[in-house]
Design an enzyme around this catalytic site. Sequence first.
Site, PDB file in Angstrom:
ATOM      1  N   PHE A  37     128.686 104.060  26.960  1.00 42.25           N
ATOM      2  CA  PHE A  37     128.471 102.619  27.099  1.00 42.25           C
ATOM      3  C   PHE A  37     127.800 102.374  28.455  1.00 42.25           C
ATOM      4  CE2 PHE A  37     129.651  98.205  27.842  1.00 42.25           C
ATOM      5  CZ  PHE A  37     129.513  97.649  26.584  1.00 42.25           C
ATOM      6  N   ASP A  77     137.602 105.965  28.494  1.00 43.77           N
ATOM      7  CA  ASP A  77     137.400 104.550  28.194  1.00 43.77           C
ATOM      8  C   ASP A  77     137.830 104.332  26.741  1.00 43.77           C
ATOM      9  OD1 ASP A  77     136.453 102.023  27.535  1.00 43.77           O
ATOM     10  OD2 ASP A  77     134.666 102.204  28.795  1.00 43.77           O
ATOM     11  N   TYR A  80     139.679  92.234  24.864  1.00 45.93           N
ATOM     12  CA  TYR A  80     139.140  91.145  24.027  1.00 45.93           C
ATOM     13  C   TYR A  80     138.542  91.665  22.727  1.00 45.93           C
ATOM     14  CZ  TYR A  80     134.900  92.487  26.660  1.00 45.93           C
ATOM     15  OH  TYR A  80     133.891  93.197  27.257  1.00 45.93           O
ATOM     16  N   LYS A  81     138.609  92.967  22.492  1.00 49.07           N
ATOM     17  CA  LYS A  81     138.102  93.523  21.235  1.00 49.07           C
ATOM     18  C   LYS A  81     139.267  93.553  20.232  1.00 49.07           C
ATOM     19  CE  LYS A  81     134.274  95.624  23.595  1.00 49.07           C
ATOM     20  NZ  LYS A  81     133.874  96.673  24.531  1.00 49.07           N
ATOM     21  N   ARG A 120     125.861  96.490  12.900  1.00 44.04           N
ATOM     22  CA  ARG A 120     127.189  97.060  13.167  1.00 44.04           C
ATOM     23  C   ARG A 120     128.284  96.165  12.599  1.00 44.04           C
ATOM     24  NH1 ARG A 120     129.541  97.802  19.256  1.00 44.04           N
ATOM     25  NH2 ARG A 120     129.497  95.548  19.048  1.00 44.04           N
TER      26      ARG A 120
HETATM   27  C1  LIG Z   1     133.329  96.458  25.756  1.00 44.69           C
HETATM   28  C2  LIG Z   1     133.245  97.665  26.604  1.00 44.69           C
HETATM   29  C3  LIG Z   1     133.301  97.570  27.988  1.00 44.69           C
HETATM   30  C4  LIG Z   1     133.393  96.230  28.648  1.00 44.69           C
HETATM   31  O1  LIG Z   1     133.381  96.277  30.029  1.00 44.69           O
HETATM   32  P1  LIG Z   1     133.722  94.982  30.864  1.00 44.69           P
HETATM   33  O2  LIG Z   1     133.473  95.389  32.258  1.00 44.69           O
HETATM   34  O3  LIG Z   1     135.170  94.639  30.625  1.00 44.69           O
HETATM   35  O4  LIG Z   1     132.816  93.887  30.420  1.00 44.69           O
HETATM   36  C5  LIG Z   1     133.266  98.746  28.720  1.00 44.69           C
HETATM   37  N1  LIG Z   1     133.173  99.957  28.117  1.00 44.69           N
HETATM   38  C6  LIG Z   1     133.117 100.062  26.773  1.00 44.69           C
HETATM   39  C7  LIG Z   1     133.047 101.414  26.129  1.00 44.69           C
HETATM   40  C8  LIG Z   1     133.137  98.927  25.975  1.00 44.69           C
HETATM   41  O5  LIG Z   1     133.073  99.036  24.656  1.00 44.69           O
END
Ligand SMILES: *Cc1c(COP(=O)(O)O)cnc(C)c1O
Length: 411
Positions: free
Chosen positions: A124, A196, A221-222, A370
Amino acid sequence: MDLKSVKKLDAEDPLAEKRKEFFLPKEKIYLDGNSLGSLTLVAKRRAIEVVDKQWGNDLIASWNLHNWIDLPVNIGEKIAPLIGAKQGQTICCDSVSVNLFKLLSCALTLNSERQTILSTRDNFPTDLYIAEGIQRLLGDGRCHLDLVERHEISARLESRPAVLLLTQTDFRTGELFDIGELTRQAHANGTLVVWDLSHSVGVLPLELDKWKVDFAVGCSYKFLNGGPGAPAFLYVAKRHIKNCEQPISGWMGHKAPFKFEKDYKASDGIAKFLSGTPPILSMSMLDAALASFKNIDMNQLRAKSIQLTELFLLLLEENGSLEQLQLCSPSDANTRGSQLAFSHPKGFGICQALAAKQVIADFRSPDLLRFGFSPLHLRFEDIWHSTRAIKEVLEEGMYLLPAFNKRLKVT
Ligand SMILES: *Cc1c(COP(=O)(O)O)cnc(C)c1O
């Protein structure tokens, strides 16, 4: 498979009652719970209570009266069972990005004779941006980011990097890494791991303690349904907490924030990973939303998630849609999370045309359509209707219209 058989799956679903805990717009089928989870009824009530009664009426007394000050720790303890963590190792704060900065810095310091952070090119983006930021800050001699392809990780661990930074569930394809096995391989080379769990927590059974994970972060929030921008969480294995000095040493991580001492003395426990004042409105909603995970058997939730994605694929296959949509997720359900991605040159237009039919998915550049599957509230019937909508969209060709192809700021 016909609608009658699909409805039978709903009738037999042990989690079917969970749907009643959610506020769900009647006309929409929501297949984007991996991006922004749905609103729970308890969170909705809590938001009103916190605004009206706590903030509105009780004002500053609420920090003690309603335990606002303990929300980061208390929410951490509610998330802990979902990630297989014993008490005192999980805390809720900041964003995933900021927490990665803290934990990567700690890991580099613990392994100070080494410099390399090993990760994958398709991680990510924020995870890599943060690692690059640390590299710029400390200089290449103290922090060096080494990016490889997924299949190259095991071999590259033999170069003995300081830290292995990976995301368990690939945000595009949903492909999973085996946390237990890769953590074992990393440790065999003296490498610390930072996992992560953003697209994993709330849909996959996780065993961080058992797998001897060093550090982890995740998103709330997911699949945890914390609400837009709800704060993230971090996990630090007990054996490391006392040896970590996190770099964003704000007052909330101080041993006694309200003594306003001149010198920074870090808190003894996991609270040392806090930095500034917690966002109480967001945290309160997350705290309430986590109630829907109480007494949930994660293996049962995972089983339903697999059933949902398998049914989705079966119905698309049966209705001919897979002749146009190419599956980019692993076809083996055991090696993917609770999402499916398909490539199509007009993926963006298809996503918009689906939204016009009240089926909400999302689009990931350059060409990925997706779908995320939240097993707590989705019905098998929703899968049946959404796969019909996909077939219609592909047949009607409306997704080619300019109206469906205007790029938006958030996709
Ligand atoms: C959604 C997501 C994030 C989000 O990061 P924020 O700093 O909280 O906005 C980070 N890493 C992954 C793999 C994600 O899917």
